[in-house]
Design a protein around this motif. Structure first.
Motif, PDB file in Angstrom:
ATOM      1  N   UNK A   1      -0.641   7.141   6.865  1.00 28.66           N
ATOM      2  CA  UNK A   1      -1.860   6.524   7.392  1.00 28.66           C
ATOM      3  C   UNK A   1      -2.553   5.613   6.393  1.00 28.66           C
ATOM      4  N   UNK A   2      -2.234   5.768   5.097  1.00 26.18           N
ATOM      5  CA  UNK A   2      -2.866   4.926   4.079  1.00 26.18           C
ATOM      6  C   UNK A   2      -1.999   3.752   3.642  1.00 26.18           C
ATOM      7  N   UNK A   3      -0.832   3.600   4.247  1.00 26.58           N
ATOM      8  CA  UNK A   3       0.025   2.484   3.861  1.00 26.58           C
ATOM      9  C   UNK A   3      -0.579   1.105   4.146  1.00 26.58           C
ATOM     10  N   UNK A   4      -1.365   0.915   5.214  1.00 30.15           N
ATOM     11  CA  UNK A   4      -2.034  -0.389   5.380  1.00 30.15           C
ATOM     12  C   UNK A   4      -2.929  -0.722   4.198  1.00 30.15           C
ATOM     13  N   UNK A   5      -3.557   0.310   3.622  1.00 31.85           N
ATOM     14  CA  UNK A   5      -4.398   0.123   2.440  1.00 31.85           C
ATOM     15  C   UNK A   5      -3.543  -0.172   1.217  1.00 31.85           C
ATOM     16  N   UNK A   6      -2.514   0.635   1.023  1.00 26.63           N
ATOM     17  CA  UNK A   6      -1.629   0.479  -0.136  1.00 26.63           C
ATOM     18  C   UNK A   6      -0.878  -0.847  -0.072  1.00 26.63           C
ATOM     19  N   UNK A   7      -0.591  -1.313   1.145  1.00 27.12           N
ATOM     20  CA  UNK A   7       0.124  -2.577   1.309  1.00 27.12           C
ATOM     21  C   UNK A   7      -0.574  -3.749   0.649  1.00 27.12           C
ATOM     22  N   UNK A   8      -1.873  -3.653   0.491  1.00 26.91           N
ATOM     23  CA  UNK A   8      -2.639  -4.724  -0.167  1.00 26.91           C
ATOM     24  C   UNK A   8      -2.353  -4.788  -1.667  1.00 26.91           C
ATOM     25  N   UNK A   9      -1.666  -3.766  -2.166  1.00 26.05           N
ATOM     26  CA  UNK A   9      -1.339  -3.728  -3.598  1.00 26.05           C
ATOM     27  C   UNK A   9       0.109  -4.129  -3.864  1.00 26.05           C
ATOM     28  N   UNK A  10       0.767  -4.670  -2.851  1.00 23.51           N
ATOM     29  CA  UNK A  10       2.179  -5.004  -2.981  1.00 23.51           C
ATOM     30  C   UNK A  10       2.502  -5.883  -4.180  1.00 23.51           C
ATOM     31  N   UNK A  11       1.670  -6.884  -4.429  1.00 24.02           N
ATOM     32  CA  UNK A  11       1.936  -7.818  -5.533  1.00 24.02           C
ATOM     33  C   UNK A  11       1.706  -7.174  -6.897  1.00 24.02           C
ATOM     34  N   UNK A  12       0.959  -6.076  -6.902  1.00 22.05           N
ATOM     35  CA  UNK A  12       0.687  -5.374  -8.167  1.00 22.05           C
ATOM     36  C   UNK A  12       1.724  -4.272  -8.409  1.00 22.05           C
ATOM     37  N   UNK A  13       1.954  -3.457  -7.384  1.00 20.14           N
ATOM     38  CA  UNK A  13       2.856  -2.317  -7.536  1.00 20.14           C
ATOM     39  C   UNK A  13       4.330  -2.695  -7.379  1.00 20.14           C
ATOM     40  N   UNK A  14       4.608  -3.667  -6.512  1.00 26.02           N
ATOM     41  CA  UNK A  14       5.990  -4.051  -6.246  1.00 26.02           C
ATOM     42  C   UNK A  14       6.783  -4.438  -7.483  1.00 26.02           C
TER      43      UNK A  14
END
Length: 232
Positions: free
Chosen positions: A119-132
């Motif tokens: 359920x929190x993946x939409x939130x975490x998805x905003x960090x893709x450029x940082x965490x990826x």
């Protein structure tokens, strides 16, 4: 050609660069040649017959090392409510939602593994450029997007290692410490090789595992006969 120091030359003595050693022989050499003042990590590298530029040849997964990795793994969990409490009880180092998002966006990434509830993946998805780019983006394929937060945290803390093939078709991972008993290192390596074998993609053609080598953090590489690490 770069100058080769005395320590490196000495470490390579007794290792035949053209020979494929059995995994037992290779681990014995790695342990003997480890000379750093710290407990070096034992690493395995596997050259695979895949081209990860093609989606059907991507190799990715997770392996639970039977004897642990010897590393202290810091775990962050994106979760709310009861699942956040579950993560804390399981030993997660950092737990949060929007507050953790702000911390990561601010450049403070003090963790080695990141887990999230679906359920929190939409939130975490905003960090893709940082965490990826750091290989920290949660992914359901490796069990880091899950409702089983307790199991995921326990696995990360207990020695599970993620692997992902690089552009050149190489998979590598730390599978223990030089201080481990040789048989425990061999057991970890075989477990890792088995996990990589099971992750063989549908698009892989020809020989899948082409070359295997083991080394320690500061030691020379030792080539391994693949048949001695792969499942029969």
């Amino acid at each position: 050609m770069a100058h080769e120091g005395k320590r490196i030359r000495a470490a390579r003595e007794g290792i035949d660069a053209l020979k494929l050693y059995s995994i037992d022989e290779a681990i014995k050499l790695v342990k003997e040649k480890a000379s750093a003042k710290f407990d070096e990590t034992v690493e395995i590298s596997m050259n695979l017959g895949v081209d990860p530029r093609h989606a059907d040849q991507m190799v990715r997964g997770v392996c639970n090392l039977p004897n642990g990795s010897g590393r202290t793994v810091r775990v962050a969990v994106f979760a709310r409510g009861a699942k956040a409490d579950e993560a804390r009880e399981a030993g997660a180092d950092i737990v949060g939602a929007e507050d953790l998002l702000e911390i990561v966006q601010g450049g403070k990434i003090e963790f080695d593994r990141c887990i999230a509830t679906p359920d929190l993946m939409p939130l975490v998805g905003r960090l893709g450029k940082v965490l990826g780019p750091r290989g920290l983006m949660p992914n359901p394929k490796v069990g880091t997007v899950t409702m089983d937060v307790k199991g995921a945290v326990a696995g990360a803390k207990g020695g599970s290692v993620e692997f992902r093939v690089e552009k050149a078709g190489i998979v590598h991972a730390g599978i223990g410490k030089v201080s481990f008993d040789a048989d425990k290192l061999v057991e970890n390596i075989k477990a890792f090789a088995d996990a990589v074998s099971k992750a063989k993609p549908a698009g892989a053609k020809g020989q899948y595992v082409q070359r295997v080598a083991v080394t320690s953090s500061m030691g020379p590489g030792v080539k391994v006969e693949p048949a001695t690490v792969l499942p029969a």
